[in-house]
Design a protein around this motif. Structure first.
Motif, PDB file in Angstrom:
ATOM      1  N   TRP A 255      -1.749 -33.422   7.302  1.00  0.00           N
ATOM      2  CA  TRP A 255      -0.976 -32.480   8.102  1.00  0.00           C
ATOM      3  C   TRP A 255      -1.786 -31.949   9.276  1.00  0.00           C
ATOM      4  O   TRP A 255      -2.991 -31.717   9.161  1.00  0.00           O
ATOM      5  N   VAL A 257      -2.036 -28.720  11.921  1.00  0.00           N
ATOM      6  CA  VAL A 257      -1.680 -27.299  11.916  1.00  0.00           C
ATOM      7  C   VAL A 257      -1.995 -26.696  13.278  1.00  0.00           C
ATOM      8  O   VAL A 257      -3.140 -26.765  13.744  1.00  0.00           O
ATOM      9  N   PRO A 289       1.871 -27.725   2.995  1.00  0.00           N
ATOM     10  CA  PRO A 289       2.306 -27.279   4.326  1.00  0.00           C
ATOM     11  C   PRO A 289       2.607 -25.784   4.393  1.00  0.00           C
ATOM     12  O   PRO A 289       2.263 -25.119   5.378  1.00  0.00           O
ATOM     13  N   VAL A 333       3.250 -26.502  11.273  1.00  0.00           N
ATOM     14  CA  VAL A 333       2.645 -27.574  10.477  1.00  0.00           C
ATOM     15  C   VAL A 333       3.521 -28.824  10.592  1.00  0.00           C
ATOM     16  O   VAL A 333       4.727 -28.782  10.345  1.00  0.00           O
TER      17      VAL A 333
END
Length: 336
Positions: A255, A257, A289, A333
């Motif tokens: 992920w 961010v 997330p 995210v």
């Protein structure tokens, strides 16, 4: 997904650094010209302890403080936040708490002047580390500054060994401070030693580069993720300052961010806010997330405020901040 064992008396025990922060109220001036300061409890593990307690977590602490009025200030402050202080020990040979003077030149220019010679937190020793206390927590957080010198290095390694034996989740927060180490090879040896046995690893790109100095990795986030997840880590968070951060998990994917947009007052404190809200969210059963979003929100709130420990958000404040920001900033995210 659950990353932490259930049924422990405490949720987390951070280990190590406690300091006194003096933040100037003379904004946009060099430290040499600042005359007025506010005093706060500081030090990354201490800030994280306060942040998680403020969010409702059951928090302990393992460390040493000075046997004087500043030591009283720390233990009284922790008690006021509901943090267990049964394993905060007083120094016996006159060692003092480290002092941190911050400089706020502008919203984008901040620096820190630390006094760290012979400080109290680096006197934590193996005799201070109790197996039953470590086993009473679901997680143990080790800060990189706890590894920089003896006797605190051995104390941190003992705590790590006991935590692994007790089935605690081990969190390693790199928390690099250049002036506490002798050389870069020493940094690489001890930080990588702890990272190899950690379940969650948090650090900046610079900190991962230092950790991986002897490993011949190419210095990319993807290479770091492959290596440390291959060693058994469950989550890796690599921070890139104003550019945001990246997180990698074998179970929940990778992920990116973004930071929440705020008018920053200072350039420090955000990392401790990030860690406390991120870890709290994981403990509450949030997805990776969701936990990353809360970490980013807390970091934004902290860089926009004057203090670190004192301004750690409550759950309600964090939720309100996110609800107020999301309509304009969109998804923070995103999947890599």
């Amino acid at each position: 997904m659950s990353y932490f064992p259930d049924g422990r008396a405490l949720d987390i025990i951070p280990v190590g650094r406690v300091a006194i922060d003096f933040n100037p109220t003379d904004y946009n001036k060099p430290l040499s010209q600042s005359e007025h300061f506010n005093k706060y409890l500081g030090g990354s593990p201490a800030n994280i302890a306060v942040g998680m307690a403020r969010l409702g977590r059951r928090v302990g602490f393992l460390g040493r403080v000075s046997d004087d009025q500043f030591g009283d200030f720390v233990t009284d402050y922790f008690r006021g936040e509901g943090i267990d202080v049964s394993h905060i020990f007083r120094c016996e040979h006159g060692e003092k708490l480290g002092l941190t003077f911050t400089e706020i030149l502008s919203p984008t220019q901040s620096s820190i002047l630390m006094y760290r010679e012979g400080v109290a937190d680096l006197q934590l020793c193996v005799d201070d580390v109790d197996s039953q206390y470590v086993a009473s927590a679901g997680a143990l957080l080790i800060s990189g500054t706890s590894l920089c010198t003896s006797p605190t290095r051995e104390a941190a390694l003992k705590a790590l060994t006991l935590a692994k034996a007790a089935g605690c989740t081990v969190i390693f927060d790199a928390d690099y401070r250049a002036y506490t180490w002798k050389n870069r090879d020493e940094i690489a040896i001890y930080t990588s030693m702890v990272a190899e046995k950690s379940d969650l690893i948090l650090g900046s790109r610079e900190e991962f580069d230092l950790m991986e100095r002897l490993l011949s990795l190419p210095g990319t986030d993807e290479a770091s993720a492959d290596y440390w997840l291959g060693k058994g880590a469950k989550i890796l968070v690599i921070k890139h300052g104003k550019e945001g951060s990246r997180a990698y998990s074998a179970a929940e994917g990778s992920w990116a961010v973004k930071p929440f947009p705020v008018s920053a007052l200072k350039g420090f404190g955000g990392g401790d806010g990030y860690a406390s809200s991120f870890l709290h969210a994981l403990m509450a059963g949030k997805s990776l997330p969701e936990a990353l979003e809360r970490g980013s929100a807390s970091a934004a709130m902290l860089v926009a405020s004057h203090a670190c420990s004192k301004d750690m958000p409550t759950e309600a404040a964090l939720e309100a901040f996110i609800a107020g920001q999301k309509p304009t900033c969109g998804d923070i995210v995103t999947k890599l």
